[in-house]
Design an enzyme around this catalytic site. Structure first.
Site, short mmCIF file in Angstrom:
data_model
loop_
_atom_site.label_atom_id
_atom_site.label_comp_id
_atom_site.label_asym_id
_atom_site.label_seq_id
_atom_site.Cartn_x
_atom_site.Cartn_y
_atom_site.Cartn_z
N LYS A 259 -12.17 0.20 -0.71
CA LYS A 259 -11.31 0.99 -1.59
C LYS A 259 -11.95 1.08 -2.98
CE LYS A 259 -7.41 0.60 1.40
NZ LYS A 259 -6.58 -0.38 2.11
N HIS B 171 -5.52 -3.53 -1.94
CA HIS B 171 -5.26 -2.62 -3.06
C HIS B 171 -5.26 -3.34 -4.41
CE1 HIS B 171 -4.50 1.18 -1.01
NE2 HIS B 171 -3.96 0.46 -0.03
N SER C 77 0.79 -1.22 0.00
CA SER C 77 0.00 0.00 0.00
C SER C 77 0.83 1.27 0.00
CB SER C 77 -0.97 0.00 1.19
OG SER C 77 -0.31 -0.34 2.38
#
Ligand code: PLP
Length: 400
Positions: free
Chosen positions: A246, A215, A187
């Site tokens: 996300k 991610h 990340s």
């Protein structure tokens, strides 16, 4: 009016805060006064936003908004109970079934956050007498899950497969069970774990293999199916963690794997057992997000994300910035000292670009950086505007 605390039992905190301040490690979060968009208003200023994880722009997608509103009308504002008792609603089941199909696994369990998914799962899978081989740059939620488990934590150096193999040779036989756990996309650096090689090591040394796709969800793989899909490792990763917070634009985390794994986590994962279920609006938004990802629109969004990411990274490198080993839409601009990273972020903000500085303890003390994250929503004009600001401020600070 607030009543002042009359004791001085917490007075040591002032010194602690002062120490953090001197080292440049104090967080003063900016306030977002608009939607989380490519151009957004933070602290009263409209800026090109390079700090969100809203990779595909789904936080503001009309389908997510509509789904959330409908769910509130139909099911209310809260779940009103923990999942194991009375909080498992039809919507939670629908989301889990949809995610399982999307990921191509037998079953999925949704947690309130990715953090909770890591914490609860690692803690449930291993304990005293077991080992965890943990990549040194793993996310804090993995680190905390490892600590809570009580297992022996054996860290291996970043992306160094040979060093990991050596550690396994030396120590694996001393432990009953062992877990191999890694971020898929790191990340803070935006590089990708060598999952194929890690899968081989997991097979060679009989390690439970767990991958954190926070991610990578919505970013890697066909239509954003994640890192296992990206590398073609279907069936070889025991535990896939993903996030709905996300790229998927809502909130939550999940574990994808075998039916047995999910049945076990339902019995043992403490954040899932002991903390109230997601509210209907959030679950409905997540369902809509998966539906978009599966569709041609999802494919287009992921494609646009990568075009933007590749363009922005290439141009930053051309300007002469140190972008480390980044290969994803996360591109760090590594400067070294935390004070310099803060200065860079501050000047960029004044020039109309919000790229967050990332300092210790999120990264090593001498690896402070400004982190940029582009999304599918950025126009070329947005990216060029940001690049111009980087060029101007980079020269001013002697970075390029
Ligand atoms: C953000 C993140 C998490 C936590 O996910 P949330 O859904 O935000 O709680 C876990 N692991 C990694 C690598 C992350 O970047």
């Amino acid at each position: 009016m607030a009543t002042p605390i009359k004791t001085d039992r917490l007075s040591f905190l002032e010194q602690e805060l002062k120490n953090l301040e001197e080292q440049g490690f104090v967080w003063r979060p900016r306030t977002l006064q608009s939607e989380q968009r490519a151009r957004a208003i933070f602290d009263g200023r409209e800026v090109v936003n390079l700090s969100s994880n809203n990779y595909l722009g789904l936080t503001n997608h009309p389908k997510l908004r509509e789904a959330a509103k409908r769910a509130i009308d139909q099911f209310g504002a809260g779940a009103g109970a923990v999942r194991p008792i009375a909080g498992t609603m039809t919507l939670h089941r629908q989301l889990e079934e949809k995610l399982a199909r999307f990921k191509g696994v037998e079953a999925v369990l949704v947690f309130q956050s990715g953090f909770a998914a890591n914490l609860g799962t690692i803690q449930a899978l291993v304990g005293k007498g077991d080992a965890i081989y943990s990549e040194e740059l793993n996310h804090g939620s993995i680190i905390d899950g490892c600590r809570l488990s009580g297992a022996e934590i054996i860290k291996w150096p970043h992306r160094n497969v040979d060093a990991l193999r050596q550690l396994c040779k030396e120590s694996r036989q001393k432990y009953r069970r062992a877990l191999l756990v890694t971020d898929a996309v790191f990340s803070m650096d935006g590089d990708i774990a060598p999952l194929k090689e890690l899968a081989e090591i997991a097979e060679e040394f009989n390690l439970i293999f767990m991958v954190d796709d926070a991610h990578a969800s919505g970013v890697l793989g066909r239509n954003g199916r994640g890192s296992v899909d990206h590398f073609g490792l279907h069936g070889r990763v025991d535990v896939q963690m993903g996030t709905l917070s996300k790229a998927l634009g809502a909130m939550g985390g999940y574990i994808a794997g075998s039916k047995t794994l999910i049945e076990f986590l339902i019995q043992k994962a403490r954040p899932w057992l002991l903390s109230t279920a997601h509210p209907p609006a959030v679950v409905a938004a997540a369902i809509a997000a998966v539906e978009i990802l599966e569709s041609p629109e999802g494919e287009q969004l992921v494609k646009k994300l990568w075009e933007n990411a590749n363009y922005f990274k290439r141009e930053l490198q051309k300007l002469g910035f140190n972008t480390g080993a980044s290969e994803t839409p996360i591109t760090p601009v590594i400067v070294g000292s935390s004070h310099l990273a803060r200065k860079l972020a501050q000047r960029l903000f004044e020039e109309g670009v919000f790229a967050q500085e990332i300092v210790f303890p999120m990264v090593a003390r001498d690896k402070a950086r400004v982190r940029t994250i582009v999304t599918a929503m950025h126009s070329k004009e947005d990216l060029d505007f940001a690049l111009n600001a980087f060029k101007k401020v980079g020269k001013e600070l002697g970075l390029i």
